[in-house]
Motif scaffolding. Structure first.
Motif, PDB file in Angstrom:
ATOM      1  N   PRO A  23       0.818  -1.213   0.000  1.00  0.00           N
ATOM      2  CA  PRO A  23       0.000   0.000   0.000  1.00  0.00           C
ATOM      3  C   PRO A  23       0.851   1.262   0.000  1.00  0.00           C
ATOM      4  N   ALA A  24       0.239   2.358  -0.420  1.00  0.00           N
ATOM      5  CA  ALA A  24       0.929   3.649  -0.406  1.00  0.00           C
ATOM      6  C   ALA A  24       1.346   3.984   1.020  1.00  0.00           C
ATOM      7  N   SER A  25       2.491   4.646   1.146  1.00  0.00           N
ATOM      8  CA  SER A  25       3.018   5.004   2.456  1.00  0.00           C
ATOM      9  C   SER A  25       4.012   6.141   2.300  1.00  0.00           C
ATOM     10  N   LYS A  26       4.396   6.720   3.410  1.00  0.00           N
ATOM     11  CA  LYS A  26       5.567   7.593   3.436  1.00  0.00           C
ATOM     12  C   LYS A  26       6.753   6.683   3.695  1.00  0.00           C
ATOM     13  N   TRP A  27       7.894   7.038   3.098  1.00  0.00           N
ATOM     14  CA  TRP A  27       9.069   6.176   3.213  1.00  0.00           C
ATOM     15  C   TRP A  27      10.282   6.996   3.636  1.00  0.00           C
ATOM     16  N   VAL A  28      11.162   6.366   4.392  1.00  0.00           N
ATOM     17  CA  VAL A  28      12.486   6.921   4.632  1.00  0.00           C
ATOM     18  C   VAL A  28      13.444   5.963   3.919  1.00  0.00           C
ATOM     19  N   VAL A  29      14.402   6.537   3.179  1.00  0.00           N
ATOM     20  CA  VAL A  29      15.292   5.727   2.347  1.00  0.00           C
ATOM     21  C   VAL A  29      16.719   5.871   2.846  1.00  0.00           C
ATOM     22  N   PHE A  30      17.367   4.741   3.102  1.00  0.00           N
ATOM     23  CA  PHE A  30      18.741   4.714   3.590  1.00  0.00           C
ATOM     24  C   PHE A  30      19.641   4.149   2.503  1.00  0.00           C
ATOM     25  N   GLU A  31      20.699   4.849   2.177  1.00  0.00           N
ATOM     26  CA  GLU A  31      21.675   4.353   1.214  1.00  0.00           C
ATOM     27  C   GLU A  31      22.676   3.483   1.967  1.00  0.00           C
ATOM     28  N   VAL A  32      22.867   2.270   1.493  1.00  0.00           N
ATOM     29  CA  VAL A  32      23.791   1.336   2.123  1.00  0.00           C
ATOM     30  C   VAL A  32      25.205   1.670   1.653  1.00  0.00           C
ATOM     31  N   GLN A  33      26.115   1.818   2.593  1.00  0.00           N
ATOM     32  CA  GLN A  33      27.510   2.152   2.284  1.00  0.00           C
ATOM     33  C   GLN A  33      28.423   1.015   2.736  1.00  0.00           C
ATOM     34  N   GLY A  34      29.233   0.489   1.830  1.00  0.00           N
ATOM     35  CA  GLY A  34      30.201  -0.539   2.191  1.00  0.00           C
ATOM     36  C   GLY A  34      29.920  -1.851   1.508  1.00  0.00           C
ATOM     37  N   PRO A  35      30.757  -2.851   1.815  1.00  0.00           N
ATOM     38  CA  PRO A  35      30.624  -4.158   1.166  1.00  0.00           C
ATOM     39  C   PRO A  35      29.339  -4.883   1.592  1.00  0.00           C
ATOM     40  N   ILE A  36      28.696  -5.448   0.603  1.00  0.00           N
ATOM     41  CA  ILE A  36      27.475  -6.221   0.825  1.00  0.00           C
ATOM     42  C   ILE A  36      27.893  -7.683   1.055  1.00  0.00           C
ATOM     43  N   PRO A  37      27.342  -8.422   1.999  1.00  0.00           N
ATOM     44  CA  PRO A  37      26.121  -8.175   2.744  1.00  0.00           C
ATOM     45  C   PRO A  37      26.320  -7.488   4.106  1.00  0.00           C
ATOM     46  N   GLU A  38      27.563  -7.352   4.558  1.00  0.00           N
ATOM     47  CA  GLU A  38      27.813  -6.787   5.885  1.00  0.00           C
ATOM     48  C   GLU A  38      27.188  -5.403   6.050  1.00  0.00           C
ATOM     49  N   ALA A  39      27.285  -4.572   5.017  1.00  0.00           N
ATOM     50  CA  ALA A  39      26.758  -3.210   5.098  1.00  0.00           C
ATOM     51  C   ALA A  39      25.235  -3.195   5.200  1.00  0.00           C
ATOM     52  N   ILE A  40      24.581  -4.172   4.610  1.00  0.00           N
ATOM     53  CA  ILE A  40      23.119  -4.236   4.713  1.00  0.00           C
ATOM     54  C   ILE A  40      22.725  -4.538   6.153  1.00  0.00           C
ATOM     55  N   VAL A  41      23.371  -5.508   6.742  1.00  0.00           N
ATOM     56  CA  VAL A  41      23.098  -5.863   8.139  1.00  0.00           C
ATOM     57  C   VAL A  41      23.360  -4.668   9.049  1.00  0.00           C
ATOM     58  N   SER A  42      24.457  -3.988   8.824  1.00  0.00           N
ATOM     59  CA  SER A  42      24.818  -2.814   9.622  1.00  0.00           C
ATOM     60  C   SER A  42      23.788  -1.696   9.467  1.00  0.00           C
ATOM     61  N   THR A  43      23.306  -1.482   8.255  1.00  0.00           N
ATOM     62  CA  THR A  43      22.313  -0.438   8.014  1.00  0.00           C
ATOM     63  C   THR A  43      20.993  -0.764   8.701  1.00  0.00           C
ATOM     64  N   TRP A  44      20.544  -2.013   8.618  1.00  0.00           N
ATOM     65  CA  TRP A  44      19.321  -2.413   9.322  1.00  0.00           C
ATOM     66  C   TRP A  44      19.481  -2.190  10.824  1.00  0.00           C
ATOM     67  N   LYS A  45      20.620  -2.556  11.363  1.00  0.00           N
ATOM     68  CA  LYS A  45      20.862  -2.353  12.796  1.00  0.00           C
ATOM     69  C   LYS A  45      20.777  -0.867  13.141  1.00  0.00           C
ATOM     70  N   HIS A  46      21.393  -0.017  12.324  1.00  0.00           N
ATOM     71  CA  HIS A  46      21.345   1.432  12.538  1.00  0.00           C
ATOM     72  C   HIS A  46      19.911   1.953  12.513  1.00  0.00           C
ATOM     73  N   ILE A  47      19.121   1.477  11.564  1.00  0.00           N
ATOM     74  CA  ILE A  47      17.736   1.943  11.419  1.00  0.00           C
ATOM     75  C   ILE A  47      16.947   1.710  12.706  1.00  0.00           C
ATOM     76  N   PHE A  48      17.032   0.498  13.252  1.00  0.00           N
ATOM     77  CA  PHE A  48      16.198   0.166  14.404  1.00  0.00           C
ATOM     78  C   PHE A  48      16.831   0.490  15.759  1.00  0.00           C
TER      79      PHE A  48
END
Length: 84
Positions: A23-48
Motif C-alpha cells: 500500500p501507499a506510504s511515506k518512506w524513509v530511504v537509507f543508502e547502504v555504504q560498504g561491502p554487501i552483505p555486511e553493510a546491509i546488516v549494519s544499516t538495518w541495525k542502525h535503522i532500528f
C-alpha cells in the motif's frame, strides 16, 4: 520473516508466482555504504537501534524494501522503510 525477490508487475499472476501488493506510504530511504552483505546488516541495525529511537516516526507495519541497482560485482543498495 518473509523475503521476496520482486519487480513491479501488472496483469494476471503467472502460475508458480505470487503477488504482494504494497500500500501507499511515506518512506524513509537509507543508502547502504560498504561491502554487501555486511553493510546491509549494519544499516538495518542502525535503522532500528539508532534512527527510529531518535526520530518521532514509527514503522508503518507494511513491507520494507531492499533495492539493488547495477549489474556490477559491487551493486549499490538502498533500504526503503515505511513510516507513520
Amino acid at each position: 520473516m518473509d523475503y521476496w525477490i520482486a519487480t513491479e508487475y501488472n496483469g494476471d499472476v503467472p502460475g508458480g508466482f505470487s503477488c504482494l501488493e504494497i500500500p501507499a506510504s511515506k518512506w524513509v530511504v537509507f543508502e547502504v555504504q560498504g561491502p554487501i552483505p555486511e553493510a546491509i546488516v549494519s544499516t538495518w541495525k542502525h535503522i532500528f537501534s539508532e534512527w527510529f529511537p531518535s526520530h518521532r516516526y514509527e514503522h508503518a507495519e507494511i513491507a520494507s524494501l531492499e533495492e539493488y541497482m547495477g549489474a556490477s560485482l559491487i551493486p549499490s543498495c538502498k533500504i526503503w522503510v515505511p513510516i507513520k
